[in-house]
Design an enzyme around this catalytic site. Structure first.
Site, PDB file in Angstrom:
ATOM      1  N   ASN A   1       1.555  -0.369   5.760  1.00  0.00           N
ATOM      2  CA  ASN A   1       2.010  -0.964   4.506  1.00  0.00           C
ATOM      3  C   ASN A   1       2.939  -2.122   4.866  1.00  0.00           C
ATOM      4  O   ASN A   1       3.952  -1.899   5.521  1.00  0.00           O
ATOM      5  CB  ASN A   1       2.766   0.097   3.680  1.00  0.00           C
ATOM      6  N   GLY A   2       2.575  -3.317   4.449  1.00  0.00           N
ATOM      7  CA  GLY A   2       3.438  -4.469   4.743  1.00  0.00           C
ATOM      8  C   GLY A   2       2.629  -5.695   5.069  1.00  0.00           C
ATOM      9  O   GLY A   2       1.474  -5.818   4.651  1.00  0.00           O
ATOM     10  N   CYS A  43      12.563 -13.183  -3.129  1.00  0.00           N
ATOM     11  CA  CYS A  43      11.722 -13.763  -4.185  1.00  0.00           C
ATOM     12  C   CYS A  43      12.573 -14.280  -5.341  1.00  0.00           C
ATOM     13  O   CYS A  43      12.074 -14.999  -6.195  1.00  0.00           O
ATOM     14  CB  CYS A  43      10.662 -12.785  -4.659  1.00  0.00           C
ATOM     15  N   CYS A  47       6.557 -13.820  -1.946  1.00  0.00           N
ATOM     16  CA  CYS A  47       6.895 -12.804  -0.945  1.00  0.00           C
ATOM     17  C   CYS A  47       5.948 -12.937   0.241  1.00  0.00           C
ATOM     18  O   CYS A  47       4.749 -13.053   0.045  1.00  0.00           O
ATOM     19  CB  CYS A  47       6.763 -11.416  -1.557  1.00  0.00           C
ATOM     20  N   CYS A  69      13.355  -3.939   0.484  1.00  0.00           N
ATOM     21  CA  CYS A  69      12.823  -4.776  -0.603  1.00  0.00           C
ATOM     22  C   CYS A  69      13.343  -4.301  -1.960  1.00  0.00           C
ATOM     23  O   CYS A  69      13.002  -3.209  -2.412  1.00  0.00           O
ATOM     24  CB  CYS A  69      11.298  -4.689  -0.569  1.00  0.00           C
ATOM     25  N   TYR A  78      10.174  -3.089  -9.715  1.00  0.00           N
ATOM     26  CA  TYR A  78       8.842  -2.912 -10.294  1.00  0.00           C
ATOM     27  C   TYR A  78       7.944  -1.905  -9.583  1.00  0.00           C
ATOM     28  O   TYR A  78       7.293  -1.100 -10.226  1.00  0.00           O
ATOM     29  CB  TYR A  78       8.104  -4.263 -10.321  1.00  0.00           C
ATOM     30  N   CYS A 107      16.732  -7.166   0.539  1.00  0.00           N
ATOM     31  CA  CYS A 107      16.053  -8.456   0.491  1.00  0.00           C
ATOM     32  C   CYS A 107      15.926  -8.845  -0.981  1.00  0.00           C
ATOM     33  O   CYS A 107      15.448  -8.045  -1.794  1.00  0.00           O
ATOM     34  CB  CYS A 107      14.659  -8.348   1.125  1.00  0.00           C
ATOM     35  N   GLY A 113      -1.788   1.309  -4.707  1.00  0.00           N
ATOM     36  CA  GLY A 113      -3.001   0.614  -4.308  1.00  0.00           C
ATOM     37  C   GLY A 113      -4.218   1.300  -4.860  1.00  0.00           C
ATOM     38  O   GLY A 113      -4.391   2.504  -4.671  1.00  0.00           O
ATOM     39  N   CYS A 141       0.835  -1.196   0.000  1.00  0.00           N
ATOM     40  CA  CYS A 141       0.000   0.000   0.000  1.00  0.00           C
ATOM     41  C   CYS A 141       0.867   1.242   0.000  1.00  0.00           C
ATOM     42  O   CYS A 141       2.087   1.172   0.076  1.00  0.00           O
ATOM     43  CB  CYS A 141      -0.854   0.021   1.266  1.00  0.00           C
TER      44      CYS A 141
END
Ligand code: AMP
Ligand code: SF4
Length: 459
Positions: A107-108, A449, A394, A248, A254, A446, A33, A7
């Site tokens: 957010n998370g 993924c 993820c 992240c 992206y 991180c 979002g 978000c």
């Protein structure tokens, strides 16, 4: 099943037009979002709230904004990975508890929510939703601490996962990042429209929200930081043991807007660097570099720059269609690709095309796009992807399908090439991504993924 929320969050203090500024901030964060939007404003000791499903521009009318009085606010744009979105899941969440009115947006993804919720339920607590945010509010209000800051610290010591939070009380605006700093959150100041001579403090998931307001970017919050704005000014606390930051990398691949600074780096620049690495690792003899808009544009520019092959906008995107992933149903998602993108025949017919995109998740998008480019007469279609194969889901708030739907978790690159119907397919490797992120050794972000090394052990 707990909801995963990727978000946008926005907060502002000491600002006469808090609601209108928050509206602008949320507008800039709309890409994070599109299912729902909301905000809470503070007027004296009272909080006002409005939230509803839909885009920011649809959720807030001028008269709604006029009714949201106050000089501080927090707001939220939301999408969830759980298809069954209900309007009572929209954020911020607001409660009246031991510390007066309290609003929170998030957010998370908290990975131990179920455990915490069950404990609270056993103690007689009730909930209106399945949202992580309500659990955090409950933890704050059931803390034995005798002031809000200590109670928030208490709650933060119990939750595990990825979170960037904004909390608004009658006296505080608190911004929080999880101990690994997985999700972005930055702070800025807005000097000119200040009240009482003090600058406004502004928080946002991405710096593009500051640009729209004319706020001056200060910095990204540190991993594990709790940054408190009150009448005493700004001060930081670190409730948990410090651990290495693992922001992240997918925000750069992206998710974030290219004009944003996220984790202190400009997204456009990192995407371009990914494209250059891709051209170094996987060159191809071709006539034209075509991005999949908008996600592949900056990597394609980098690829063209490095390879010397001409860049063209060979596919045009209809900007009035939402991101395919954000639509919750598979049938809509596949349909969305066709509605969203149109190949430009004059640029593609008879050409050897390098098609650049940021990622392949299920593979359905690439398959359709390769088909569309072939349909208008491209001679060859070479697909190049500016991130490594997405092999792992993820658990930290980015909406990815379960492992069996991630095409790269079970298929080789050659099998995926056959599936999407390309003449060749190649991905940047992890080392290339580390280089593009200027992350020597690959310890600074991180990358789970892509490599399965999750920074937080699964509970
Ligand atoms: P697909 O391979 O059909 O599942 O979709 C891949 C496309 O979706 C890529 O072109 C990405 O730009 C985009 N994408 C990748 N991850 C996400 C995500 N978490 N949310 C929304 N879109 C995404
Ligand atoms: Fe980001 Fe991937 Fe890590 Fe999730 S697993 S936080 S998407 S890098």
């Amino acid at each position: 099943m707990p909801f995963k929320d990727e978000c946008g969050v926005f907060g502002i203090s000491s600002q006469e037009e808090a609601a209108r500024q928050t509206y602008l901030g949320l507008y800039a964060l709309q890409h994070r979002g599109q299912e729902a939007a909301g905000m809470c404003t503070r007027e004296g000791g009272i909080l006002h709230q409005h939230k509803a499903p839909g885009h920011v521009a649809d959720v807030f009318s001028a008269s709604t904004l006029d009714s949201l009085h106050g000089d501080a606010a927090i707001g939220h744009t939301r999408y969830s990975s759980n298809g069954s979105f209900a309007s009572h899941e929209a954020q911020p969440f607001m409660v009246y508890g031991r510390f007066g009115p309290l609003a929170l947006c998030h957010n998370g993804n908290i990975i131990n929510t179920e455990l915490l919720r069950n404990k609270l339920l056993e103690d007689g607590h009730t909930f209106n939703s399945m949202s992580d945010s309500e659990v955090i509010l409950a933890l704050i209000n059931t803390s034995k601490a005798n002031n809000l800051e200590d109670a928030v610290e208490d709650a933060l010591r119990q939750i595990i996962g990825a979170f960037s939070l904004l909390i608004l009380s009658d006296k505080h605006l608190i911004a929080v990042k999880d101990p690994h700093g997985l999700r972005p959150l930055s702070v800025a100041k807005l000097g000119e429209s200040s009240m009482l001579g003090e600058p406004s403090i502004v928080f946002a998931s991405e710096s593009c929200a500051f640009d729209l307001l004319g706020a001056e970017y200060m910095r990204e919050l540190e991993a594990g930081e709790m940054l408190i704005q009150s009448s005493d000014g700004l001060h930081s606390r670190f409730p948990n043991k410090r651990c290495p930051a693992k922001p992240c990398v997918f925000e750069h691949v992206y998710f974030a807007r290219p004009d944003s600074y996220v984790f202190m780096r400009n997204v456009m620049a990192t995407r371009r660097a990914m494209g250059r690495q891709l051209a170094i690792q996987h060159p191809v003899d071709a006539d034209v570099v075509i991005p999949v808009p908008d996600s592949g544009v900056h990597a394609a520019l980098g690829y063209a720059e490095q390879s010397g092959i001409r860049f063209e906008f060979g596919m045009i995107r209809n900007h009035y269609v939402g991101r395919t992933f954000i639509e919750p149903k598979q049938s809509i998602r596949s349909f969305g690709v066709k509605v969203k993108l149109n190949p430009v025949k004059d640029l593609l017919h008879g050409r050897r095309v390098v098609l650049i995109d940021d990622s392949i998740v299920r593979g359905t998008t690439s398959k359709k796009i390769v088909g569309m480019v072939r349909d208008v007469g491209a001679k060859e279609v070479h697909v190049r992807i500016s991130s490594p194969p997405t092999t792992h889901p993820c658990f930290y708030g980015i909406d990815t399908p379960t492992v069996e739907h991630l095409i790269a978790s079970s298929k080789s690159t050659e099998e995926i090439r056959q599936f999407i119907g390309a003449d060749s397919l190649d991905y940047i490797n992890l080392e290339g991504l580390y280089t593009a992120m200027q992350d020597k050794g690959g310890c600074g972000f991180c990358y789970a993924c892509f490599n399965g090394n999750y920074p937080i052990p699964r509970t």
